[in-house]
Motif scaffolding. Sequence first.
Motif, PDB file in Angstrom:
ATOM      1  N   GLY A   1      52.521  52.335  34.189  1.00 63.40           N
ATOM      2  CA  GLY A   1      52.942  53.035  32.982  1.00 63.40           C
ATOM      3  C   GLY A   1      53.556  52.118  31.940  1.00 63.40           C
ATOM      4  N   ARG A   2      54.264  51.088  32.392  1.00 62.84           N
ATOM      5  CA  ARG A   2      54.975  50.206  31.456  1.00 62.84           C
ATOM      6  C   ARG A   2      54.067  49.171  30.808  1.00 62.84           C
ATOM      7  N   HIS A   3      53.078  48.673  31.561  1.00 65.79           N
ATOM      8  CA  HIS A   3      52.280  47.549  31.058  1.00 65.79           C
ATOM      9  C   HIS A   3      50.781  47.832  30.981  1.00 65.79           C
ATOM     10  N   GLY A   4      50.349  49.029  31.347  1.00 67.82           N
ATOM     11  CA  GLY A   4      48.920  49.345  31.258  1.00 67.82           C
ATOM     12  C   GLY A   4      48.076  48.636  32.297  1.00 67.82           C
ATOM     13  N   LEU A   5      48.651  48.305  33.459  1.00 68.44           N
ATOM     14  CA  LEU A   5      47.905  47.632  34.516  1.00 68.44           C
ATOM     15  C   LEU A   5      46.835  48.552  35.084  1.00 68.44           C
ATOM     16  N   TRP A   6      45.787  47.946  35.656  1.00 60.98           N
ATOM     17  CA  TRP A   6      44.833  48.752  36.401  1.00 60.98           C
ATOM     18  C   TRP A   6      44.524  48.084  37.736  1.00 60.98           C
ATOM     19  N   LEU A   7      44.325  48.934  38.752  1.00 61.70           N
ATOM     20  CA  LEU A   7      44.134  48.482  40.126  1.00 61.70           C
ATOM     21  C   LEU A   7      42.807  47.757  40.271  1.00 61.70           C
ATOM     22  N   ASP A   8      42.826  46.640  40.999  1.00 59.37           N
ATOM     23  CA  ASP A   8      41.624  45.846  41.239  1.00 59.37           C
ATOM     24  C   ASP A   8      41.634  45.426  42.702  1.00 59.37           C
ATOM     25  N   THR A   9      40.698  45.943  43.485  1.00 59.24           N
ATOM     26  CA  THR A   9      40.669  45.619  44.915  1.00 59.24           C
ATOM     27  C   THR A   9      39.824  44.383  45.211  1.00 59.24           C
ATOM     28  N   ARG A  10      39.268  43.734  44.194  1.00 60.19           N
ATOM     29  CA  ARG A  10      38.517  42.488  44.416  1.00 60.19           C
ATOM     30  C   ARG A  10      39.504  41.352  44.660  1.00 60.19           C
ATOM     31  N   SER A  11      39.306  40.623  45.724  1.00 56.97           N
ATOM     32  CA  SER A  11      40.173  39.488  46.031  1.00 56.97           C
ATOM     33  C   SER A  11      39.726  38.257  45.236  1.00 56.97           C
ATOM     34  N   LYS A  12      40.597  37.248  45.201  1.00 51.58           N
ATOM     35  CA  LYS A  12      40.193  35.970  44.614  1.00 51.58           C
ATOM     36  C   LYS A  12      38.986  35.416  45.354  1.00 51.58           C
ATOM     37  N   ALA A  13      38.961  35.617  46.682  1.00 49.29           N
ATOM     38  CA  ALA A  13      37.837  35.123  47.473  1.00 49.29           C
ATOM     39  C   ALA A  13      36.530  35.785  47.036  1.00 49.29           C
ATOM     40  N   GLU A  14      36.553  37.091  46.856  1.00 49.96           N
ATOM     41  CA  GLU A  14      35.332  37.780  46.428  1.00 49.96           C
ATOM     42  C   GLU A  14      34.867  37.268  45.075  1.00 49.96           C
ATOM     43  N   ARG A  15      35.785  37.129  44.150  1.00 53.17           N
ATOM     44  CA  ARG A  15      35.413  36.696  42.802  1.00 53.17           C
ATOM     45  C   ARG A  15      34.934  35.247  42.809  1.00 53.17           C
ATOM     46  N   GLY A  16      35.551  34.416  43.661  1.00 52.81           N
ATOM     47  CA  GLY A  16      35.122  33.029  43.743  1.00 52.81           C
ATOM     48  C   GLY A  16      33.723  32.890  44.328  1.00 52.81           C
ATOM     49  N   HIS A  17      33.426  33.667  45.368  1.00 55.12           N
ATOM     50  CA  HIS A  17      32.092  33.604  45.961  1.00 55.12           C
ATOM     51  C   HIS A  17      31.033  34.086  44.964  1.00 55.12           C
ATOM     52  N   LEU A  18      31.344  35.115  44.206  1.00 52.70           N
ATOM     53  CA  LEU A  18      30.400  35.587  43.193  1.00 52.70           C
ATOM     54  C   LEU A  18      30.160  34.511  42.132  1.00 52.70           C
ATOM     55  N   LEU A  19      31.221  33.845  41.716  1.00 50.20           N
ATOM     56  CA  LEU A  19      31.082  32.778  40.725  1.00 50.20           C
ATOM     57  C   LEU A  19      30.203  31.660  41.269  1.00 50.20           C
ATOM     58  N   ALA A  20      30.413  31.298  42.540  1.00 50.83           N
ATOM     59  CA  ALA A  20      29.625  30.227  43.148  1.00 50.83           C
ATOM     60  C   ALA A  20      28.145  30.602  43.224  1.00 50.83           C
ATOM     61  N   ARG A  21      27.864  31.898  43.443  1.00 50.99           N
ATOM     62  CA  ARG A  21      26.470  32.337  43.541  1.00 50.99           C
ATOM     63  C   ARG A  21      25.905  32.795  42.200  1.00 50.99           C
ATOM     64  N   LYS A  22      26.733  32.682  41.145  1.00 48.19           N
ATOM     65  CA  LYS A  22      26.318  33.056  39.788  1.00 48.19           C
ATOM     66  C   LYS A  22      25.896  34.520  39.722  1.00 48.19           C
TER      67      LYS A  22
END
Length: 323
Positions: A181-202
């Motif tokens: 409510g204070r900062h407009g955050l939104w939940l993200d269940t993707r881990s750094k590992a998931e995002r890194g593997h996707l980046l590596a595989r383009k």
Amino acid sequence: MTETELKFQIPAAALPALREELLARGATPQSLRALYLDTPDGRLSAARAALRLRLEGEAGWVQTAKALGADVLTRLEHDALVGPAPEPPALDLARHAGTPVAQALQAALQGATAALSVVFETDVQRLRLDAPAPSGAWVELALDEGAVRAAGRELPLAEIEFELRSGEPAALLHLAAEAVGRHGLWLDTRSKAERGHLLARKLPATPPRAVARPAASLPARAAVAGLLDGVLASASVLADPDMPAEAAAPHLSAWLRGLAELLQVLGRAAADEAPPDPAWAETLVALLAPLDTQPMVGAAARVARGERYNRLVLALLGWSQPL
């Protein structure tokens, strides 16, 4: 060890205020460099597990293994201090021997014929704060700003994690809802590992998780907990402002199917189990009404980033915890 945590993305306009708030409350800065390892065929990534070597200031290198926990809120994790060294130490899976996460790693790597090697790395500046929460609980806040790097490409990071250090999960969810409510955050269940593997595989995103209709005999809390895994995974992709529409489209379909199943489960729960506040179902219907006739990725993304939706799913996460 099982950790209870949630991660949120931060609107760019809100990041300076969030950073200043943490500093004013006594947050301490830390530089973190991490190397993530996997097999060439991505066995750990496929199992939603992770192995990393991270340089943590004066403490030196720490080897960490992570794997799925019982639900969205929990992860299996084990840290093994390696110590200071000028270069990254060699990986040693024996450092996790005898822990629950070691069993998950063994299952993921069974039959692997190629060695583990570095797939991507992260370079992060962290602001860390131990914050009091309701009922005497304590929650660690960790604001990470930096980048993921793989295959000559770079992805900026700006996210905040809430990790329960002591007390009940309800306290963590309460603190997180306040920050939404204070900062407009939104939940993200993707881990750094998931995002890194996707980046590596383009690749922009993992495929959506299949939405299976819960058995009618399954208790409502368990059914909601199972559905939330896929619902929140797809919402994380939809809410990403940088996600291409064509990559988000399959997640929109999966998200809407999952939410429809949630409404069915909550409707059945009224007869045989103390349900969440009925207004939650009404809120969900109201949020999704504009998408009924024309489900558009852009409109869904705005819902998935919105305060009402994120407060709703945090409440459902709390309600779905075992009694």
